[in-house]
Design a protein around this motif. Structure first.
Motif, mmCIF file in Angstrom:
data_model
loop_
_atom_site.group_PDB
_atom_site.id
_atom_site.type_symbol
_atom_site.label_atom_id
_atom_site.label_comp_id
_atom_site.label_asym_id
_atom_site.label_seq_id
_atom_site.Cartn_x
_atom_site.Cartn_y
_atom_site.Cartn_z
ATOM 1 N N CYS A 47 0.845 -1.189 0.000
ATOM 2 C CA CYS A 47 0.000 0.000 0.000
ATOM 3 C C CYS A 47 0.888 1.249 0.000
ATOM 4 O O CYS A 47 1.885 1.324 0.738
ATOM 5 C CB CYS A 47 -0.904 -0.018 1.221
ATOM 6 N N HIS A 49 0.221 4.114 1.106
ATOM 7 C CA HIS A 49 0.070 4.962 2.286
ATOM 8 C C HIS A 49 1.245 4.723 3.223
ATOM 9 O O HIS A 49 2.221 5.456 3.206
ATOM 10 C CB HIS A 49 -1.284 4.682 2.963
ATOM 11 N N ARG A 50 1.197 3.646 3.983
ATOM 12 C CA ARG A 50 2.308 3.363 4.881
ATOM 13 C C ARG A 50 2.658 1.890 4.898
ATOM 14 O O ARG A 50 2.995 1.321 5.934
ATOM 15 C CB ARG A 50 2.000 3.904 6.278
ATOM 16 N N GLY A 51 2.557 1.293 3.696
ATOM 17 C CA GLY A 51 3.156 -0.022 3.516
ATOM 18 C C GLY A 51 2.329 -1.221 3.938
ATOM 19 O O GLY A 51 2.861 -2.335 4.030
ATOM 20 N N GLY A 52 1.036 -1.036 4.174
ATOM 21 C CA GLY A 52 0.196 -2.190 4.523
ATOM 22 C C GLY A 52 0.198 -3.226 3.402
ATOM 23 O O GLY A 52 0.446 -2.904 2.239
ATOM 24 N N HIS A 69 -5.683 1.145 6.942
ATOM 25 C CA HIS A 69 -6.518 2.348 7.089
ATOM 26 C C HIS A 69 -7.593 2.420 6.015
ATOM 27 O O HIS A 69 -8.164 3.473 5.776
ATOM 28 C CB HIS A 69 -5.667 3.622 7.030
ATOM 29 N N GLY A 70 -7.804 1.284 5.328
ATOM 30 C CA GLY A 70 -8.956 1.192 4.439
ATOM 31 C C GLY A 70 -8.837 1.837 3.078
ATOM 32 O O GLY A 70 -9.841 1.992 2.376
HETATM 33 S S1 FES Z 1 -1.118 1.503 4.974
HETATM 34 FE FE1 FES Z 1 -2.688 1.038 3.613
HETATM 35 S S2 FES Z 1 -4.259 2.336 4.164
HETATM 36 FE FE2 FES Z 1 -2.677 2.917 5.479
#
Ligand code: FES
Ligand SMILES: [Fe+2]
Length: 386
Positions: A47, A49-52, A69-70
């Motif tokens: 992801c 955003h922050r690597g999810g 975080h969806g």
């Molecule tokens: S790391 Fe994927 S939504 Fe925040």
């Protein structure tokens, strides 16, 4: 490991409508899911955003949703929702992830892991017999703890059968044994050969014996067999027994990393066509595969040495030398991943790479860095080649 080829990602039956599947290929992580039309899609797993890990999330409205975080991503890799911004929030274009071409064939979901435009891509190795009358197919999936090049070279190796497979040879007991001269032929994306192997009867293997019994009811010791590779990690082995009993084994290998492969074997036969024979045939295929695996998992070094002086090849190794020439050609095009640099990034733990997708040729501004590629003398870098 090579980018710019098709790789088997998951069996069709494993990819349901409601749950993404997270898979490792070429030492990178990917997410596979079905969009709202049921079409299989493949994205980079990380992801922006922050690597999810997207593959650990869920499928929502035909998108894959990050479990952290969806954030939602569609099959083209575009970010479609950032819940923390509220329903009117502006989604930055840079929030995209790499999206890879997918095709579903022969009960397997394949992903094209690379950035070549469609017209330049090697086709998937076709199975002309699949679904035609008089042929029966079984998909067999198994892992092997060896490097994919070693496995491919084993498939292309006419001199191991005599020693590794008791049903294909005489285990070194035949005084007049030698590998016949090989006629190696090139095709569009690989090379291979057909040869004759002699074996003896094994009364305790009824499936094998039935396939090798000729029209006169006699055991035929000679088997015509050969293997052709297609690209770096796909090959077909054709085994023609007792004249008319044919088994064609299409192997789609996926290097999970440099040490492990997942093999998707589509086994076709034109004899013993009854469904109840499937279990025996699959069991026999796996028994033979495990004879190979026992040798492959102990080979040193794990990868083929980079220097030709670290091995001694014989004429019977000709198909292997030819395969290596093809690999050198694809390396020259800038398609071989630089495993050493990938490894050092992993040691530092602060970089995750993405295999470049076709979208990278159309737009810039990606969050993940492109995976490093071996720089040959022909092209200084992949970007120079564009
Ligand atoms: S790391 Fe994927 S939504 Fe925040
Ligand atoms: Fe073998």
């Amino acid at each position: 490991m090579f980018i710019n080829f098709w790789y088997p990602a998951v069996a069709s039956t494993e990819l349901t409508a409601d749950k993404p599947v997270r898979v490792q290929m070429l030492d990178h992580w990917f997410v596979l899911f079905r969009d709202s039309t049921g079409t299989a899609r493949c994205l980079a797993d990380t992801c922006t955003h922050r690597g999810g890990a997207l593959g650990a999330g869920r499928v929502r409205h035909g998108n894959v949703e990050c479990p952290y975080h969806g954030w939602q991503f569609d099959g083209d890799g575009r970010c479609r929702a950032i819940p923390s911004l509220g329903p009117e929030g502006n989604i930055p274009p840079r929030a995209k992830v790499d999206s890879y071409p997918v095709q579903e064939q022969y009960g397997i979901v394949f992903a094209f892991l690379g950035d070549l435009p469609e017209a330049e891509r090697a086709p998937l190795m076709p199975i002309p017999e699949y679904g035609t009358p008089g042929w029966r197919a079984n998909l067999i999936v198994f892992d092997v703890h060896c490097n994919f090049e070693r496995s491919m070279e084993n498939g292309l190796d006419p001199s191991h059968n005599e020693f590794v497979h008791p049903t294909h040879g005489f285990e070194g007991e035949r005084g007049d044994y030698r590998v016949p001269d090989l006629d190696i032929e090139d095709q569009a994306w690989g090379s291979g050969f057909m040869s004759v192997f002699r074996g003896r009867e094994h009364a305790n293997l009824p499936t094998r014996t039935a396939m090798r019994t000729n029209a006169q009811g006699q055991f035929d010791p000679d088997v015509s067999a050969g293997t052709w590779h297609h690209g770096p990690a796909q090959m077909v082995t054709k085994i023609h027994m007792a004249g008319t009993n044919w088994m064609h084994q299409y192997l789609y290998e996926c290097p999970l990393d440099e040490d492990t492969i997942k093999v998707y074997l589509v086994n076709l036969r034109n004899c013993l066509l009854e469904e109840e024979k499937d279990a025996q045939v699959v069991e026999r295929c796996l028994a033979v595969a495990h004879q190979d695996i026992a040798v492959l998992e102990k080979i040193q070094p794990v990868k083929t040495p980079r220097s030709a002086t670290r091995e001694i090849l014989m004429p019977a190794d000709g198909p292997i030398a030819r395969y290596r020439r093809w690999l050198a050609l694809w390396e020259g095009r800038g398609w071989r991943l630089d495993s050493r640099r990938m490894q050092s990034a992993r040691t530092e733990r602060d970089v995750v790479y993405a295999i470049p997708s076709p979208g990278r040729r159309l737009a810039r501004n990606w969050v993940l860095e492109e995976a490093p590629l071996v720089q040959s003398g022909v092209f200084r870098s992949r970007k120079d080649k564009r």
